[in-house]
Design an enzyme around this catalytic site. Sequence first.
Site, PDB file in Angstrom:
ATOM      1  N   LYS A 183       0.773  -1.269  -0.023  1.00 23.54           N
ATOM      2  CA  LYS A 183      -0.039  -0.109   0.112  1.00 23.54           C
ATOM      3  C   LYS A 183       0.755   1.391  -0.007  1.00 23.54           C
ATOM      4  O   LYS A 183       0.283   2.243  -0.593  1.00 23.54           O
ATOM      5  CB  LYS A 183      -0.951   0.236   1.191  1.00 23.54           C
ATOM      6  CG  LYS A 183      -2.041  -0.971   0.950  1.00 23.54           C
ATOM      7  CD  LYS A 183      -3.028  -0.756   2.266  1.00 23.54           C
ATOM      8  CE  LYS A 183      -4.252  -1.457   1.962  1.00 23.54           C
ATOM      9  NZ  LYS A 183      -5.357  -1.281   3.104  1.00 23.54           N
ATOM     10  N   ASN A 206      -2.320   5.754  20.047  1.00 24.18           N
ATOM     11  CA  ASN A 206      -1.320   4.588  19.576  1.00 24.18           C
ATOM     12  C   ASN A 206      -0.496   4.233  20.694  1.00 24.18           C
ATOM     13  O   ASN A 206       0.221   4.918  21.268  1.00 24.18           O
ATOM     14  CB  ASN A 206      -0.518   4.876  18.219  1.00 24.18           C
ATOM     15  CG  ASN A 206      -0.232   3.895  17.446  1.00 24.18           C
ATOM     16  OD1 ASN A 206      -0.594   2.688  17.190  1.00 24.18           O
ATOM     17  ND2 ASN A 206       1.149   3.754  16.827  1.00 24.18           N
TER      18      ASN A 206
HETATM   19  P1  ATR Z   1      -2.283  -1.570   8.857  1.00 24.31           P
HETATM   20  O1  ATR Z   1      -1.503  -1.120   7.867  1.00 24.31           O
HETATM   21  O2  ATR Z   1      -3.186  -2.708   8.511  1.00 24.31           O
HETATM   22  O3  ATR Z   1      -2.990  -0.374   9.703  1.00 24.31           O
HETATM   23  P2  ATR Z   1       0.240  -1.586  10.351  1.00 24.31           P
HETATM   24  O4  ATR Z   1       0.682  -0.287   9.528  1.00 24.31           O
HETATM   25  O5  ATR Z   1       0.962  -2.537  10.524  1.00 24.31           O
HETATM   26  O6  ATR Z   1      -1.033  -1.938   9.593  1.00 24.31           O
HETATM   27  O7  ATR Z   1      -0.320  -0.912  11.691  1.00 24.31           O
HETATM   28  C1  ATR Z   1      -0.808  -1.654  12.773  1.00 24.31           C
HETATM   29  C2  ATR Z   1      -1.213  -0.588  13.881  1.00 24.31           C
HETATM   30  O8  ATR Z   1      -1.615  -1.532  14.914  1.00 24.31           O
HETATM   31  C3  ATR Z   1      -0.161   0.241  14.788  1.00 24.31           C
HETATM   32  O9  ATR Z   1      -0.630   1.524  15.147  1.00 24.31           O
HETATM   33  C4  ATR Z   1       0.337  -0.592  15.614  1.00 24.31           C
HETATM   34  O10 ATR Z   1       1.041   0.184  16.718  1.00 24.31           O
HETATM   35  P3  ATR Z   1       2.406   0.465  16.849  1.00 24.31           P
HETATM   36  O11 ATR Z   1       2.478   1.634  15.895  1.00 24.31           O
HETATM   37  O12 ATR Z   1       2.887   0.583  18.284  1.00 24.31           O
HETATM   38  O13 ATR Z   1       3.131  -0.755  16.254  1.00 24.31           O
HETATM   39  C5  ATR Z   1      -0.979  -1.380  16.056  1.00 24.31           C
HETATM   40  N1  ATR Z   1      -0.782  -2.657  16.834  1.00 24.31           N
HETATM   41  C6  ATR Z   1      -0.273  -3.713  16.218  1.00 24.31           C
HETATM   42  N2  ATR Z   1      -0.439  -4.650  17.380  1.00 24.31           N
HETATM   43  C7  ATR Z   1      -0.875  -4.002  18.579  1.00 24.31           C
HETATM   44  C8  ATR Z   1      -0.725  -4.494  20.021  1.00 24.31           C
HETATM   45  N3  ATR Z   1      -0.501  -5.615  20.379  1.00 24.31           N
HETATM   46  N4  ATR Z   1      -1.249  -3.468  20.878  1.00 24.31           N
HETATM   47  C9  ATR Z   1      -1.345  -2.058  20.400  1.00 24.31           C
HETATM   48  N5  ATR Z   1      -1.224  -1.745  19.292  1.00 24.31           N
HETATM   49  C10 ATR Z   1      -0.948  -2.892  18.264  1.00 24.31           C
END
Ligand code: ATR
Length: 296
Positions: free
Chosen positions: A89, A173
């Site tokens: 993306k 976040n």
């Molecule tokens: P997408 O493009 O599908 O939105 P991404 O870019 O990988 O996926 O983003 C994932 C989001 O989920 C991020 O905001 C991530 O937080 P971080 O920026 O701290 O990594 C959040 N996320 C994923 N796993 C998480 C968890 N276990 N607890 C809290 N936030 C989580």
Amino acid sequence: MPLQASSKPECITQLYKAKMPPKGCALLGLIGHPLDKSCSDRIHNAYCQTVGLPAYYGKASVTPNTLADFLEQAKVAGLTGLSVTMPLKEVILDYLDEIDPQAQSIGAVNTVLFKNGKAIGYNTDGIGAIKAIEQKLNQTLSGKRIVIIGAGGAAKAIAAESVKQGAHVTILNRTQAKAKQLATKLNCAYGPLTYLPEVLASGSDILVQATCVGMLRAHSLIPAPLLTSSTLVFDIIIQPAMTELLKNAQQQGCPILSGQAMWIHQALEQYKIWLGDTAVLDETALKSACQAIFNS
Ligand code: ATR
């Protein structure tokens, strides 16, 4: 008549494998990796068949390394358009001939239109989410207080579109630096996830869960007692439709919205981009196709 084997460009073989589209169909498909769990090809094809739309949708495993070749072949092969998913993306922005300004400002593309030999990028995730929310509320987002959990690709698209619609957005976040980066770009509020109790206590109209948490196991980042019935709770997870968060929200008396509603609206926006005036936009038919396949 199906395309002959000898005349098939590689991208066509990748997209449609053994099941070639009938002649005259608009050629559509999904690119990304991995795609084995994606059933959007089945949903789109069921929809096109139901509404009599001469289009056929495949899926091809494409990585950042093979993306440039795929797009060049797709232009030559006469593809109409593509959906784009992880991990392409953001990286795809470097390979497109033109990018719609909203997709450019989000920094991510989920839709490609091939037109006059050019690959043009768009993003329908944000508008899809906003349309789903507005339909649920039966109101516009202007002036609404929206709390978005997450700062990844989906959160970026939803936050940008919400700001564009005049909503007051707060981004929370796990990694605060990412929330700050996004919020600074959009001129909105931000904080770490630990601010959630005080942000929700100060009042919010819509809570958007825009992370992948809740997809693979029944778990929610938002403790149930924080949810109040005056807040619409929207979880972007498509499958399961009823995540742990949405179950909790329903028990607390909140109106709820699942990622499937967003998926349907973003897909309808894609058909408008791909097919223009010839698109058939039947939300009920797409919802039925979506539910039948996700629940099968
Ligand atoms: P997408 O493009 O599908 O939105 P991404 O870019 O990988 O996926 O983003 C994932 C989001 O989920 C991020 O905001 C991530 O937080 P971080 O920026 O701290 O990594 C959040 N996320 C994923 N796993 C998480 C968890 N276990 N607890 C809290 N936030 C989580």
